[in-house]
Structure formats: structure tokens, C-alpha cells
Design a protein around this motif. Structure first.
Motif, short mmCIF file in Angstrom:
data_model
loop_
_atom_site.label_atom_id
_atom_site.label_comp_id
_atom_site.label_asym_id
_atom_site.label_seq_id
_atom_site.Cartn_x
_atom_site.Cartn_y
_atom_site.Cartn_z
N ARG A 197 10.97 12.25 -15.93
CA ARG A 197 11.92 13.33 -16.47
C ARG A 197 13.00 14.01 -15.49
NH1 ARG A 197 10.14 18.71 -18.28
NH2 ARG A 197 11.56 19.66 -19.59
N GLN A 198 11.40 14.58 -14.58
CA GLN A 198 11.89 15.98 -14.40
C GLN A 198 12.78 15.29 -12.51
OE1 GLN A 198 10.87 19.35 -13.72
NE2 GLN A 198 12.33 19.10 -11.67
N GLU A 199 12.48 13.50 -12.85
CA GLU A 199 13.81 13.09 -11.50
C GLU A 199 15.13 12.89 -12.23
OE1 GLU A 199 14.87 8.14 -10.20
OE2 GLU A 199 13.10 8.29 -11.43
N GLN A 200 15.26 12.48 -13.77
CA GLN A 200 16.44 12.84 -14.91
C GLN A 200 17.19 14.29 -13.83
OE1 GLN A 200 15.15 11.48 -17.83
NE2 GLN A 200 15.65 9.22 -17.69
N ALA A 205 21.62 17.97 -12.02
CA ALA A 205 21.50 18.99 -11.71
C ALA A 205 21.91 18.84 -9.99
CB ALA A 205 20.24 19.80 -10.90
N GLY A 206 21.37 17.84 -9.12
CA GLY A 206 23.07 16.83 -7.75
C GLY A 206 23.84 17.36 -8.45
N GLU A 207 24.38 16.22 -9.32
CA GLU A 207 25.69 16.02 -9.93
C GLU A 207 26.45 16.83 -10.13
OE1 GLU A 207 25.18 13.11 -12.67
OE2 GLU A 207 24.84 10.94 -11.38
N ARG A 208 25.09 18.20 -11.07
CA ARG A 208 26.95 19.20 -11.68
C ARG A 208 26.89 19.99 -10.16
NH1 ARG A 208 24.68 24.41 -12.58
NH2 ARG A 208 26.00 25.09 -14.13
N GLU A 209 26.18 19.85 -9.62
CA GLU A 209 26.13 20.81 -7.81
C GLU A 209 27.42 20.03 -6.93
OE1 GLU A 209 22.65 21.64 -5.96
OE2 GLU A 209 21.72 23.18 -7.82
N ALA A 210 27.47 18.79 -7.24
CA ALA A 210 28.30 18.17 -6.67
C ALA A 210 29.19 17.50 -7.23
CB ALA A 210 28.10 16.46 -6.32
#
Length: 311
Positions: A197-200, A205-210
Motif C-alpha cells: 500500500r505504501q509503495e503504491q 505521489a511521485g507520478e503526480r509530482e512529476a
């Protein structure tokens, strides 16, 4: 048969040595000896050199004043939920009153051992099996308090009680091990799911920030391009205006109009000369021979524009 003087002297010397040995008593450190005189309690001899009356006083009891560990024999106790539990413990006590320890009980060691066992069964009987493993300190404290209250009359101070081992039946032990294994497997599954869950969450979050960073970059690039184009247009317009101002100023100078006439005529002739070299279809004025009139018209337009241009 008469005894010789030497024999009598030897006998007297032996009796003196025995008398002195019975009179002087040396008590070791951390020991206490109870003296009875004619069968009755008389005194307590402390560590060091002591004097007693031979053949009247006798050393009735010898007590060790150090802390003594007493191994309480293992016993089977019944818990509140009717489960047998074998308990093994050790008791630490100390003789604090040698007189009471001598006359308060015929055997204070056996007395505190039996009292520790009965108290332990009573305490365990009020607790469930699972609590016995969690409440060892409570069990130890309860046993010490119960024994110490009674041991005061025996001249003994109970310092502490420690449970060495708690052994349930094999069936209960296997069930507890299976429960522990299942609980650990459950925790492992929960930890693995939490990790996924934390990985997803981290990936999202990384894709959103990117995406945000990319859009911000594209936005800034578009702004920069627009600002560059605007600046270029302004610069071209400014250069054109400056050129027009300089042209108008040059025309107003003496001989400026003649120079303009000559320049326009040259450009006009050159333009027709270049068009004549190509195979393009041309649309020319009807009166090509009247070049002077066309040049005059062009000059008139230039003059009117120079008058309208601000100084």
C-alpha cells in the motif's frame, strides 16, 4: 596405685585447656550463636571473642545472618480457567532475630517453604493461564508479602521470591505455540500489505509530482517563448520606427529630396530589370514609357509619409 606428680600436672593442664576452650568462644562474622544457661535462653553471642561459663552455658543454636537462597520444590497449580501449571521458584530470606529463629519455629526453613507453596497455589488460582505469564512481578510480590507477615514471628525476613519456570501441559504448550505462529504469520501478512500500500502511494505521489513539474516546465517555457516573441516584435517595431524617423530627418536636410528621387528611380529600374530576367508572368502599368510620372508619384507618397512621421 599412686599417681606421680607429673601425671597429676598433665591432668590438671588438660582440664585447664578444656576449661579455657569451653570458656572462650570465637563467633565468625555474619553469624549469631544462641546461648542457653541451664536449659534456658540466656544470650546471643555476636561476632568476635565471647566468654561463657563452662558446663553451665551451652551453645544451643548457630544461625547464619547472610541472605540465603532457598529452592522451593516445583508444584502443580490450578489456574482460574482450570489449567494445570507447574511452577518452580526460588525464595531469598535472611535471619533477622536469632532468638525467634531458635524458639519461634521448630524448623523455620520448612515453614517458609510450605508457606511459599500454599501462597503460590492461592495466587495462581485467582489468575487465568495467560495472565500468569504476564503477571510474574505481581505473583512474586504477593508471595513475599504473604510470607513475610508470618515469617516475622520466626525471626526471618523474606526478601524476594522469583519464579524460575512456568510449565503448562504439553497440549496447552502446543496450542500456545500454534497461536503464536498464527499471530506472527498474521503480522507478516499485514506488514506485507502495508508495504505494498505504501509503495503504491509513493508511486502515485511521485507520478503526480512529476506531472506537476512537467506542466510547470511547459507553462514556463510557453511564457518564455511568448515573452521572447513579444520582445522581438517590440524590437522590430522600434527599429522600424527609428529607421522611418531617420529617413524623414534625412529628407528634410538640404539635398535630401534629390537623393530620395535618385534612390527611388534606381530601385524602380532595378526591379524591372530583375523581373525581365525571369520567366514569370508580369502585370505592368499601361503606360510603361511614363517612368518619370510614376517616380514623381512615388516621391509624392514618400514626402507625405515624411511629413506625417513625428519628429
Amino acid at each position: 596405685m599412686e599417681l606421680s606428680i607429673g601425671t597429676i600436672a598433665l591432668i590438671i593442664f588438660i582440664l585447664a585447656v578444656v576449661f579455657i576452650g569451653k570458656t572462650i568462644q570465637v563467633v565468625p562474622q555474619q553469624h549469631a550463636w544462641v546461648v542457653e544457661r541451664l536449659g534456658k535462653y540466656h544470650a546471643i553471642l555476636g561476632p568476635g571473642l565471647n566468654i561463657v561459663v563452662p558446663f553451665i552455658d551451652r551453645i544451643a543454636y548457630k544461625h547464619l545472618l547472610k541472605e540465603i537462597p532457598l529452592d522451593v520444590p516445583p508444584q502443580v497449580c490450578i489456574t482460574k480457567d482450570n489449567t494445570q501449571l507447574q511452577v518452580d521458584g526460588i525464595l531469598y530470606f535472611q535471619v533477622t532475630d536469632p532468638m525467634r529463629a531458635s524458639y519461634g519455629s521448630s524448623n523455620y526453613v520448612a515453614a517458609i517453604t510450605q508457606l511459599a507453596q500454599t501462597t503460590l497455589r492461592s495466587v495462581i488460582g485467582r489468575m487465568e493461564l495467560d495472565k500468569t505469564f504476564e503477571e510474574r512481578d505481581h505473583i512474586n510480590t504477593a508471595i513475599v508479602n504473604a510470607i513475610d507477615e508470618s515469617a516475622t514471628n520466626w525471626g526471618v525476613k523474606v526478601l524476594r521470591y522469583e519464579i524460575k519456570d512456568l510449565t503448562p501441559p504439553k497440549e496447552i504448550l502446543h496450542a500456545m505455540q500454534a497461536q503464536i505462529t498464527a499471530e506472527r504469520e498474521k503480522r507478516a501478512l499485514i506488514a506485507a500489505s502495508e508495504g505494498r500500500r505504501q509503495e503504491q502511494i509513493n508511486i502515485a505521489a511521485g507520478e503526480r509530482e512529476a506531472a506537476i513539474a512537467k506542466s510547470e516546465g511547459e507553462k514556463q517555457a510557453a511564457i518564455n517563448r511568448a515573452q521572447g516573441q513579444a520582445a522581438a516584435i517590440i524590437a522590430i517595431a522600434q527599429a522600424t520606427a527609428d529607421a522611418l524617423r531617420q529617413t524623414a530627418s534625412a529628407i528634410r536636410e538640404p539635398g535630401g529630396a534629390d537623393a530620395v528621387n535618385l534612390k527611388v528611380a534606381e530601385q524602380y529600374v532595378n526591379a524591372f530589370a530583375n523581373l525581365a530576367k525571369t520567366n514569370n508572368s508580369l502585370v505592368v502599368p499601361a503606360d510603361v514609357s511614363n517612368l518619370s510620372g510614376m517616380i514623381a508619384t512615388a516621391l509624392q507618397v514618400v514626402k507625405s509619409q515624411s511629413r506625417e512621421t513625428p519628429r
